[in-house]
Enzyme design. Structure first.
Site, PDB file in Angstrom:
ATOM      1  N   SER A   1       0.799  -1.227   0.000  1.00  0.00           N
ATOM      2  CA  SER A   1       0.000   0.000   0.000  1.00  0.00           C
ATOM      3  C   SER A   1       0.828   1.272   0.000  1.00  0.00           C
ATOM      4  CB  SER A   1      -0.976   0.005   1.179  1.00  0.00           C
ATOM      5  OG  SER A   1      -1.990  -0.929   0.976  1.00  0.00           O
TER       6      SER A   1
ATOM      7  N   ASP B   1      -6.818  -0.229   2.993  1.00  0.00           N
ATOM      8  CA  ASP B   1      -5.449   0.285   3.002  1.00  0.00           C
ATOM      9  C   ASP B   1      -5.361   1.631   3.711  1.00  0.00           C
ATOM     10  OD1 ASP B   1      -4.973  -1.961   1.516  1.00  0.00           O
ATOM     11  OD2 ASP B   1      -4.674  -0.907  -0.375  1.00  0.00           O
TER      12      ASP B   1
END
Length: 390
Positions: free
Chosen positions: A134, A180
């Site tokens: 991420s 995320d």
């Protein structure tokens, strides 16, 4: 060197880089971490459950507000000249490359009613790009927090996570869920974040690896992936269609009791997609329960089962990820699974600290024997979420 002194050194370097690029110092520095998803893959956009944790690798931005409407974006990894645009004439459809992420955050903050002037921004990061950790959410969250703080918007971390998700969906064009950004904004040291992606509620779950004598190894296969690619969108569309065919709002509304009906109703591929989501939600709940009651040593087999489900039912693994998982397990890992959106990126392995070097070497040897590119193997720790860097 302690983490605090490392932050200070990197902050000095970033401040200097900002000054060299823009001729003046920044108003401040803000950092947001990447994340490892412990378990709960592709469940977020199905309004399901996830259990990620923020890691001790982060993206840091230096920002200074301007008195005009110009935005200038530069980075340690970008082109020599900054990307420049006017806030009032910015078109989301024209955003390209890495600059789409901070530009998208600025756009979405304005859509949310934040009075935003122009600004200069410089980015530095040690979150690997394309590794399933991420890096994009870390950039979005660092920028969102910086601009919110500088403009006095007073937005809560959960609201800023939503800003980041909308930037990725609406400007970058990646159909991701909220996991995320939540992990990056809401992470806490020694903890995972249990998130209900239907109502946005979250709570911290203890994940004290040091006291358990464990490390979480990340195995970056170097097989790059991108959420804007077709595989991710295809899986999401398949889930939406399956939910509609089964008469539910989202696959979150199904349990294992519903799987026989799903198998009768859906084609074989769609059923396997559904089975992954239903059983993965169940695994998230069980993992959180075991971490609280017994600790991280108890979750190895659940991690293994999650990888099997992603490999066989959701079909988002790849040969390099499968090899990383197999080699780690064969050489002492308690459990291992791919992490992130799939089709490349990284696997994680929970390993006794005394076996970490052996496991890393064994994975590298296995990759070499197959003729694969050498993976990058490193340990991560559960860390705090986004914050202003002092």
């Amino acid at each position: 060197m302690t983490s605090e002194s490392t932050e200070t050194v990197s902050g000095v370097a970033l401040t200097r880089a900002f000054h060299d690029r823009f001729g003046v110092g920044p108003d401040g520095l803000w950092r947001a971490p990447g994340r490892v998803n412990l378990i709960g893959e592709h469940t977020d956009y199905n309004e399901g459950l996830v259990l990620p944790f923020a890691i001790d690798r982060a993206t840091t931005v230096a920002v200074r507000l301007r008195t005009d409407r110009t935005v200038r974006l530069a980075s340690a990894f970008g082109a020599a000249d900054p990307v420049e645009f006017d806030l009032d004439t910015f078109n989301p459809d024209s955003a390209t490359g890495w600059s789409a992420y901070p530009a998208g955050v600025a756009w979405e903050l304005r859509q949310a009613g934040v009075s935003l002037p122009g600004f200069d921004l410089y980015v530095s990061s040690d979150v690997p790009v394309g590794a399933g950790l991420s890096s994009s959410a870390a950039l979005e969250c660092a920028v969102a927090l910086a601009l919110s703080d500088l403009c006095g918007a007073g937005l809560a971390h959960a609201q800023l996570a939503e800003v980041g998700r909308r930037a990725e969906n609406n400007v970058v064009g990646a159909p991701t869920g909220i996991m995320d950004q939540y992990a990056s904004m809401l992470g806490a040291a020694d903890s995972a974040v249990f998130v209900d992606c239907r109502d946005g509620s979250s709570r911290h779950i203890p994940l004290d690896l040091n006291n358990a004598g464990l490390v979480c190894l990340v195995i970056d296969t170097k097989v790059s992936h991108a959420h804007a690619d077709g595989g991710y969108a295809s899986r999401r569309n398949s889930c939406v269609r399956a939910a509609a065919n089964l008469g539910v709002k989202a696959l979150r509304d199904l349990t294992v009791i519903d799987l026989p009906r799903a198998e009768r109703t859906l084609d074989e591929e769609a059923f396997r997609r559904v089975r992954h989501i239903v059983t993965e939600n169940q695994r998230v709940v069980r993992t959180a329960e075991l971490l609280v009651s017994e600790g991280p040593y108890a979750i190895g087999e659940i991690l293994n089962a999650s990888h099997h489900s992603m490999r066989d039912d959701f079909e988002i693994s790849c040969p390099e990820l499968d090899l990383a998982v197999e080699a780690a397990r064969a050489n002492g890992a308690l459990g291992s699974r791919m992490t992130g959106g799939g089709f490349g990126g990284s696997a994680i392995a929970f390993v006794p600290a005394t076996d970490a070097e052996k496991v890393g070497y064994s994975v590298e040897t296995a990759f070499a024997a197959r003729g694969y590119q050498r993976p990058d193997v490193f340990a991560v720790l559960p860390s705090d979420g986004a914050k202003q860097q002092s």
